[in-house]
Design an enzyme around this catalytic site. Structure first.
Site, PDB file in Angstrom:
ATOM      1  N   SER A  47       1.586 -16.442  -1.908  1.00 39.70           N
ATOM      2  CA  SER A  47       0.178 -15.600  -1.772  1.00 39.70           C
ATOM      3  C   SER A  47      -0.812 -16.231  -2.804  1.00 39.70           C
ATOM      4  CB  SER A  47       0.574 -13.979  -2.005  1.00 39.70           C
ATOM      5  OG  SER A  47       1.237 -13.601  -1.014  1.00 39.70           O
ATOM      6  N   SER A  76      -1.704 -13.742   0.544  1.00 38.92           N
ATOM      7  CA  SER A  76      -2.221 -12.436   0.313  1.00 38.92           C
ATOM      8  C   SER A  76      -3.519 -12.538  -0.203  1.00 38.92           C
ATOM      9  CB  SER A  76      -1.339 -11.181   0.218  1.00 38.92           C
ATOM     10  OG  SER A  76      -0.874 -11.335  -1.049  1.00 38.92           O
ATOM     11  N   LYS A 132      -7.804  -9.180  -7.954  1.00 38.57           N
ATOM     12  CA  LYS A 132      -7.130  -8.916  -6.683  1.00 38.57           C
ATOM     13  C   LYS A 132      -7.207  -7.457  -6.286  1.00 38.57           C
ATOM     14  CE  LYS A 132      -3.148 -10.043  -3.544  1.00 38.57           C
ATOM     15  NZ  LYS A 132      -2.043 -10.825  -3.726  1.00 38.57           N
TER      16      LYS A 132
END
Length: 550
Positions: free
Chosen positions: A213, A189, A108
């Site tokens: 997330s 996210s 990420k």
């Protein structure tokens, strides 16, 4: 620094080559990358059927095929080929660093790396910034032999900027879409990590979770996600929201693959004092480090007590019926696997939890000082952003940040506090969280009913565990049927509910109970194989057979 757009455009020269690579002689059987597992890939590497360089070529080709549509990867690591070649040479010399040796992984875009890749949390304010070292997560993956293939897009600032943005959108990376319905909300996210893992664009991915997330994008992208106990995985040089709730973890296509990744990234870290709470971090603890991969046993549910907190999952409605019906069927699978399913193990303070503002207070109190601490570690800070106020000012004045169409409400709320996480008001809020998720919530239910874990639809799993820093794992449960009415998100720019969009089953437990939860999820997964029954509408087609021998 080379921008992600120019890097991907430069790499696009690779794509046309794949049409002719199949002319080379290749082994008769090569694993298909949409579902290839760590063990299948390692077996092929050990047998010499293909190399880690081949894997990098194939995965990059797959990324380039779908990235212009789904926007899940922000940049490719230009060093990936060199690293793969070095790992191939080590393997040829009989050296193997472990089960991740030579396997590409995507991480990420808030997990720092001291290389040519950016770490931006999706903001242009951090493009070109440099770190003094790898994040501990990245360093552990490298030491384990994993190839850091690239960075995945995310909801900007890990969904802690706006009250009117959309999941998977960042100023730097654009809008990520899910692969199971056109225009699908990928959830956030860790949106890009979820989409990338689901489409076989790397062996696995890393995400981060503050509240939902990892779990939410994993379930909506038909994969497994593990949100570990806060402190089991280091947050050092991971762009933060909250030291009390942030927790990086693996996202992969199978439970065992997620367990392999988790095994590589856990452990104490001098740069994150929360990791000193790990039960096996001290030599004096007499607690051995769990073997998360060994926890993947078919009989893991046998003799276990699994609770169902009905008051935490609401009621079945016409719109949620597919999830609830699949959940009831899953409970039958658990019983058939030898578990005792204990119904109505309700959370006694759940109504208070729903009305509480304590979690928001804790996050707001943490955000400004924790972000400032991260920014202070940068060795090159081209925009000079040193505080949350600086970041807000940049966001409001730099055109590509899309302000005011996407506001800065989360920034504003955090900056409006007249205290931070070292003040009594913040501690009061955190104590309230510990009660609502503890005695009045999940931990109270585990104790009262003598449970090994609770199980819920993944939609309802994250919050009660987030506020106490507890672990959760989600595994594919099903998908919405073809007659589902399409419902858009609040902006009207993503399809949040639609035919074929997946959903998950989540197990949650006590702090540090990851090994148990992994076992339960594995036992369910092996009996159902739901992931292989739900298919994306768009797929990458480049395979190892197209690149081996090139």
């Amino acid at each position: 620094m080379v921008s992600s757009w120019f890097l991907l455009r430069a790499l696009a020269i690779f794509a046309p080559l794949t049409s002719v690579l199949g002319q080379y002689d290749t082994p008769a059987h090569l694993p298909l990358l949409l579902d290839a597992t760590a063990e299948e890939l390692t077996a092929g590497l050990d047998a010499g059927d293909f190399t880690s360089v081949d894997l990098v070529n194939a995965y990059v080709g797959r990324i380039l095929q779908v990235n212009s549509t789904l926007h899940m990867v922000t940049e490719i690591n230009p060093d990936a080929w060199t690293i793969a070649k070095e790992l191939d040479e080590e393997r040829a010399q009989g050296k193997c660093r472990g089960p991740l040796h030579g396997l590409p992984i995507l991480i990420k875009n808030n997990i720092g790396t001291a290389d040519e890749m950016n770490n931006t949390a999706g903001s242009w304010s951090l493009v070109g910034a440099r770190l003094p070292r790898d994040s501990t997560l990245a360093a552990k993956l490298r030491a384990a032999g994993a190839i850091l293939l690239g960075k995945t897009n995310l909801s900007q600032w890990a969904n802690y900027r706006s009250s009117n943005s959309s999941n998977g959108w960042s100023a730097y990376g654009g809008q990520t879409y899910g692969a199971y319905y056109p225009g699908q909300d990928p959830s956030g996210s860790s949106s890009g990590s979820g989409v990338s893992a689901s489409l076989g664009l790397a062996f696995g991915t890393l995400g981060t979770e503050t509240d939902g997330s990892i779990i939410s994008p994993s379930q909506q992208n038909n994969i497994v996600g593990i949100k570990p106990t806060v402190g089991l995985t280091s947050r050092s040089l991971v762009i933060p929201i909250s030291e009390h709730q942030d927790s990086p973890g693996p996202m992969a296509r199978t439970v065992k693959d997620a367990a392999y990744i988790l095994q590589a990234i856990v452990g104490p870290d001098q740069y994150d004092n929360y990791t000193t709470a790990i039960p096996w971090a001290s030599n004096a603890s007499n607690v051995s480090e769990p073997d998360y991969v060994a926890a993947c046993t078919f009989d893991a549910l046998k003799g276990k007590r699994i609770g169902v907190p009905r008051n935490a999952i609401g009621r079945r409605t016409a719109s949620t019926a597919p999830i609830y019906d699949a959940f009831e069927a899953a409970l039958s699978v658990l019983r058939e696997a030898g578990a005792t399913v204990v119904d109505n193990t309700n959370y006694t303070a759940y109504a208070e939890y729903l009305n509480s503002t304590a979690e928001g207070t804790v996050l707001d109190a943490d955000f400004a000082p924790d972000l400032a601490a991260y920014l202070s570690e940068l060795i090159y800070n081209p925009q000079g952003v040193e505080t949350l106020a600086d970041v807000r000012n940049f966001t409001r004045t730099f055109p590509l940040e899309d302000y005011p169409d996407r506001n800065t409400a989360d920034f504003d709320e955090a900056l409006a506090l007249n205290f931070t996480n070292t003040d009594y008001e913040a501690w009061q809020a955190y104590e309230e969280d510990l009660y609502l998720g503890g005695e009045g919530g999940l931990l109270g239910a585990l104790s009262t009913y003598n449970l090994d874990a609770v199980v819920v639809p993944a939609d309802y799993a994250s919050g009660i565990s987030a506020i106490i820093g507890g672990p959760v794992i989600t595994v594919p449960l099903g998908a919405f049927p073809s007659n589902t009415t399409v419902v858009t998100n609040r902006r009207g720019d993503l399809n949040a509910t639609a035919p074929n969009i997946p959903f998950g089953l989540a197990f949650a437990g006590a702090l540090w109970s990851e090994a148990d939860l992994i076992g339960f999820a594995y036992a369910y997964e092996q009996r159902t194989n739901v992931r292989k029954k739900v298919h994306p509408y768009i797929e990458a087609t480049i395979e190892l057979v197209d690149v081996v021998g090139s």
